[in-house]
Design an enzyme around this catalytic site. Structure first.
Site, mmCIF file in Angstrom:
data_model
loop_
_atom_site.group_PDB
_atom_site.id
_atom_site.type_symbol
_atom_site.label_atom_id
_atom_site.label_comp_id
_atom_site.label_asym_id
_atom_site.label_seq_id
_atom_site.Cartn_x
_atom_site.Cartn_y
_atom_site.Cartn_z
ATOM 1 N N HIS A 1 37.491 2.720 32.615
ATOM 2 C CA HIS A 1 37.953 4.113 32.568
ATOM 3 C C HIS A 1 36.783 5.084 32.615
ATOM 4 C CE1 HIS A 1 36.822 3.205 28.415
ATOM 5 N NE2 HIS A 1 36.670 4.505 28.230
ATOM 6 N N ASP B 1 36.066 8.986 30.816
ATOM 7 C CA ASP B 1 36.604 9.622 29.617
ATOM 8 C C ASP B 1 37.301 10.944 29.943
ATOM 9 O OD1 ASP B 1 35.778 7.596 27.959
ATOM 10 O OD2 ASP B 1 33.843 8.524 27.524
ATOM 11 N N HIS C 1 33.475 3.044 32.580
ATOM 12 C CA HIS C 1 32.873 2.099 31.647
ATOM 13 C C HIS C 1 33.940 1.226 31.007
ATOM 14 C CE1 HIS C 1 33.546 5.932 29.573
ATOM 15 N NE2 HIS C 1 33.809 5.232 28.483
ATOM 16 N N ARG D 1 30.140 9.284 19.452
ATOM 17 C CA ARG D 1 30.125 9.840 20.827
ATOM 18 C C ARG D 1 30.221 11.349 20.845
ATOM 19 N NH1 ARG D 1 35.163 8.697 24.434
ATOM 20 N NH2 ARG D 1 35.539 10.928 24.566
HETATM 21 C C1 OGA Z 1 33.666 5.735 24.818
HETATM 22 C C2 OGA Z 1 33.855 4.310 25.041
HETATM 23 C C3 OGA Z 1 32.473 2.422 24.798
HETATM 24 C C4 OGA Z 1 31.844 1.637 23.730
HETATM 25 O O1 OGA Z 1 32.979 6.101 23.864
HETATM 26 O O2 OGA Z 1 34.205 6.509 25.595
HETATM 27 O O3 OGA Z 1 34.624 3.927 25.878
HETATM 28 O O4 OGA Z 1 31.030 0.791 24.070
HETATM 29 N N1 OGA Z 1 33.059 3.554 24.293
HETATM 30 O O5 OGA Z 1 32.156 1.842 22.556
HETATM 31 MN MN MN Z 2 35.342 5.686 27.049
#
Ligand code: OGA
Ligand code: MN
Length: 276
Positions: free
Chosen positions: A95, A97, A251, A266
């Protein structure tokens, strides 16, 4: 600052910069340019506090406050992704974000706080390299299509609505974020390169196509993006930071570490409206 490219398609390890200190305008410009060239940047040993993390991200644009994920009470721009047996991971599908808003994020900054003894790697794919590898006929087929992206697909009640409060928050998030249409192929606003902008987590349909054909094209494109030659895989150490260009990457967080715990923070930097 030094940049070491990690794969032909995507990723660079950046050294020679301390992200816990305020950046100079020259450093911000250099990082922005490196981000566009490499699609995802990795930094080691950056033990940012939530405020430092927020302030670092704010150098690159206004910050998004997520309608579902938990955040710090006093730093609401920083999401806390704390996954464990009671809150199993949900990021183990490809995906980008927040594609469910009109102006989706240009980038995200993810900081590793607590890691399992093994596993929990994250992968990023270049949607530009994936688009470039399509044959010309397929590029023509998809060039003017439009896709719907729905928060409800990625944040189902079964996972996010387990308490009455969570269910109410989810209903509110869905009401405020109805399905959003974006081009299937978008142009990167800085590099001018084109790339695939549909994903497994959020994209529900291509509006110009009949349901069968829509599903076929989405299945093909989402599997294509994830081909190993477009992907870099990062094995986290505590306080590593990843900065990805969320406009034309996707990702996937490997969910291979339960019953251990994994905590990530994040920041999400808003971007502009996708165009063809
Ligand atoms: C995000 C996600 C990936 C992770 O923070 O958007 O998908 O490795 N995280 O935690
Ligand atoms: Mn993500």
């Amino acid at each position: 600052m030094q940049a070491e490219r990690l794969t032909p398609a995507i990723g660079a390890l950046i050294s020679g910069i301390n992200l816990c200190e305020p950046l100079t305008p020259a450093q911000c410009s250099e990082l922005s340019a490196l981000l566009v060239d490499n699609h995802v940047l990795f930094f080691e040993n950056q033990p940012l506090t939530p405020r430092q993390h927020r302030d670092l991200a704010a150098n690159f644009g206004a910050l998004h406050i997520h309608p579902v994920y938990p955040h710090f009470d006093d730093v609401e721009e920083i999401i806390i992704l704390d996954t464990n047996v009671d809150n199993p991971p949900d990021n183990d599908s490809w995906h980008s974000d927040v594609p469910f808003i009109e102006c989706p994020p240009m980038g995200c900054l993810l900081s590793a706080r607590e890691l399992p003894p093994k596993g929990g790697d994250t992968m990023w794919a270049s949607c530009i390299a994936a688009y470039d590898a399509l044959d010309d006929e397929y590029k023509v087929l998809i060039e003017n299509l439009t896709a719907e992206n729905d928060i409800a697909k990625a944040f189902p009640e079964s996972h996010y609505g387990k308490t009455p409060e969570a269910l109410a928050q989810l209903a509110e998030a869905r009401k405020k974020n109805p399905p959003m249409r974006h081009p299937v192929v978008r142009t990167h606003p800085v590099s001018g390169r084109r790339g695939i902008y549909v994903n497994q987590n959020f994209t529900t349909r291509i509006i110009e196509l009949a349901p069968d054909k829509s599903a076929e094209v989405l299945d093909f494109l989402t599997a294509h993006v994830a081909r190993p030659e477009f992907v870099v895989r990062w094995k986290w150490k505590q306080y590593d930071l990843a900065f990805w260009d969320n406009r034309l990457t996707q990702h996937f967080a490997n969910a291979d570490y339960l019953p251990h715990r994994r905590v990530m923070h994040r920041a999400t930097i808003l971007g502009d409206k996708p165009f063809r």
